[in-house]
Design an enzyme around this catalytic site. Structure first.
Site, PDB file in Angstrom:
ATOM      1  N   THR A 164      45.810 -39.144 -22.138  1.00 10.42           N
ATOM      2  CA  THR A 164      46.878 -40.058 -22.144  1.00 10.42           C
ATOM      3  C   THR A 164      47.979 -40.737 -23.400  1.00 10.42           C
ATOM      4  OG1 THR A 164      45.607 -41.313 -20.517  1.00 10.42           O
ATOM      5  CG2 THR A 164      47.480 -42.737 -21.102  1.00 10.42           C
ATOM      6  N   GLY A 165      48.971 -40.537 -23.000  1.00  8.93           N
ATOM      7  CA  GLY A 165      49.772 -41.343 -24.038  1.00  8.93           C
ATOM      8  C   GLY A 165      49.783 -40.262 -24.462  1.00  8.93           C
ATOM      9  N   ASP A 216      42.931 -35.433 -25.680  1.00  8.26           N
ATOM     10  CA  ASP A 216      43.385 -37.156 -25.903  1.00  8.26           C
ATOM     11  C   ASP A 216      43.234 -37.089 -27.100  1.00  8.26           C
ATOM     12  OD1 ASP A 216      43.565 -38.989 -24.619  1.00  8.26           O
ATOM     13  OD2 ASP A 216      41.694 -39.814 -23.964  1.00  8.26           O
ATOM     14  N   GLY A 217      43.964 -38.029 -27.546  1.00  5.93           N
ATOM     15  CA  GLY A 217      44.919 -39.026 -28.691  1.00  5.93           C
ATOM     16  C   GLY A 217      43.841 -39.621 -29.262  1.00  5.93           C
ATOM     17  N   ASP A 220      44.169 -43.940 -31.011  1.00  6.25           N
ATOM     18  CA  ASP A 220      44.684 -44.753 -32.600  1.00  6.25           C
ATOM     19  C   ASP A 220      44.158 -45.277 -34.168  1.00  6.25           C
ATOM     20  OD1 ASP A 220      46.267 -45.716 -30.291  1.00  6.25           O
ATOM     21  OD2 ASP A 220      44.727 -46.259 -29.749  1.00  6.25           O
ATOM     22  N   LYS A 224      40.529 -45.991 -29.498  1.00  3.29           N
ATOM     23  CA  LYS A 224      40.986 -45.495 -28.621  1.00  3.29           C
ATOM     24  C   LYS A 224      41.671 -46.418 -27.552  1.00  3.29           C
ATOM     25  CE  LYS A 224      40.704 -41.953 -26.549  1.00  3.29           C
ATOM     26  NZ  LYS A 224      42.250 -42.152 -26.512  1.00  3.29           N
ATOM     27  N   GLU A 226      39.166 -42.862 -20.701  1.00  4.62           N
ATOM     28  CA  GLU A 226      39.093 -41.774 -21.182  1.00  4.62           C
ATOM     29  C   GLU A 226      37.901 -41.728 -21.377  1.00  4.62           C
ATOM     30  OE1 GLU A 226      43.429 -42.829 -23.240  1.00  4.62           O
ATOM     31  OE2 GLU A 226      42.285 -43.645 -23.874  1.00  4.62           O
ATOM     32  N   LYS A 251      47.327 -41.527 -38.361  1.00 13.34           N
ATOM     33  CA  LYS A 251      46.474 -42.090 -37.551  1.00 13.34           C
ATOM     34  C   LYS A 251      44.611 -42.152 -38.551  1.00 13.34           C
ATOM     35  CE  LYS A 251      48.755 -42.314 -33.667  1.00 13.34           C
ATOM     36  NZ  LYS A 251      48.597 -41.817 -32.356  1.00 13.34           N
TER      37      LYS A 251
HETATM   38  C1  5RP Z   1      45.769 -44.835 -24.370  1.00 14.22           C
HETATM   39  C2  5RP Z   1      44.381 -43.816 -26.143  1.00 14.22           C
HETATM   40  C3  5RP Z   1      45.893 -43.153 -26.614  1.00 14.22           C
HETATM   41  O1  5RP Z   1      44.818 -41.909 -26.786  1.00 14.22           O
HETATM   42  C4  5RP Z   1      46.192 -43.295 -28.290  1.00 14.22           C
HETATM   43  O2  5RP Z   1      46.432 -44.610 -27.698  1.00 14.22           O
HETATM   44  C5  5RP Z   1      47.214 -42.723 -28.276  1.00 14.22           C
HETATM   45  O3  5RP Z   1      48.319 -42.501 -28.333  1.00 14.22           O
HETATM   46  P1  5RP Z   1      49.423 -42.034 -28.406  1.00 14.22           P
HETATM   47  O4  5RP Z   1      49.583 -40.404 -29.115  1.00 14.22           O
HETATM   48  O5  5RP Z   1      50.411 -42.555 -28.056  1.00 14.22           O
HETATM   49  O6  5RP Z   1      49.631 -42.034 -30.242  1.00 14.22           O
HETATM   50  O7  5RP Z   1      44.181 -43.987 -26.637  1.00 14.22           O
HETATM   51  O8  5RP Z   1      44.399 -45.510 -24.190  1.00 14.22           O
END
Ligand code: 5RP
Length: 221
Positions: free
Chosen positions: A25-26, A80-81, A83, A93, A102, A120
């Site tokens: 997500t993200g 996944d991404g 933070d 995250k 996640e 990040k």
């Molecule tokens: C969502 C997350 C995302 O992976 C995290 O916030 C990174 O988001 P982005 O890719 O928009 O920078 O943990 O719950």
């Protein structure tokens, strides 16, 4: 391509025919999903398990078939991404509020690939307020118990109302500044009644795709 797109598209190269794929997500995972959609249109046969309702809608929009979690025995790869990430590929995250699903999906996957732009990377996790998902019942008390661990939890809002996760819970954003012991904090948080899960992903990622000095790099552990 911007950094998020570069890392997101690269991650799609790890997805092969007939894989079950955890879809993150993200705004970074968005580019992986978009690329996978393109590959599916060209014949790639995969099934996706989304980490949020938002991602489920995005995947369907891009033509990726979804499968119910109960109908699969394995997840081959989750992408996944994050933070924040540190040199050991530990993560914070949950900035998008999807941390519970996640974490379940990352934990179930044979391989968990993290995609993150260069902003990040940190020496020590904690500058980004740690998202903690809690049940709504007794939220004030749960928040006070979390505060005793050394932060000032802030209830996440959506406009003027509390943000509600896909699981019907609240998120507290907990500013711990620099987290000294990740595993200890992860356990302490999850032992508080009312806490559902927290956004520390310790020792889960095996591969990180990011950008260093303008170049795509992959770090494994
Ligand atoms: C969502 C997350 C995302 O992976 C995290 O916030 C990174 O988001 P982005 O890719 O928009 O920078 O943990 O719950």
């Amino acid at each position: 391509m911007n950094e998020k797109e570069l890392v997101g598209v690269r991650a799609a190269e790890y997805i092969k025919d007939r894989m079950v794929v955890g879809l993150g997500t993200g705004s970074t995972a968005y580019y992986t999903i978009k690329k996978l959609g393109e590959l599916v249109r060209n014949g790639l046969n995969i099934k996706g398990i989304p980490t949020s309702e938002q991602t489920a809608a995005l995947a369907v929009e891009h033509g990726i078939k979804l499968v119910d979690f109960k109908d699969v025995e394995r997840i081959d790869v989750a992408i996944d991404g994050a933070d924040e990430f540190d040199a050991d590929l530990n993560l914070i995250k949950g900035g998008g509020g999807a941390l519970l699903r996640e974490k379940i999906i990352a934990n179930a996957a044979s391989a968990f690939i993290v995609i993150a732009d260069s902003s990040k990377g940190v020496n020590k996790l904690g500058d980004f307020p740690l998202p903690v998902e809690i049940v709504t019942f007794g939220a004030e008390m749960t928040s006070r118990k979390i505060a005793e661990l050394g932060c000032e939890p802030k209830l996440r809002l959506s406009g003027t109302q509390p943000f509600i996760t896909d699981n019907g819970n609240y998120i507290l954003d907990c500013d711990f500044k620099q987290i000294e012991s990740l595993e200890e904090l992860e356990k302490q948080l999850n032992m508080i009644p009312g806490v559902v899960e927290n956004g520390l992903f310790v020792n889960m990622a095996r591969r990180l795709i990011t950008i260093e000095n303008g170049e795509l790099v992959e770090i494994t552990r």
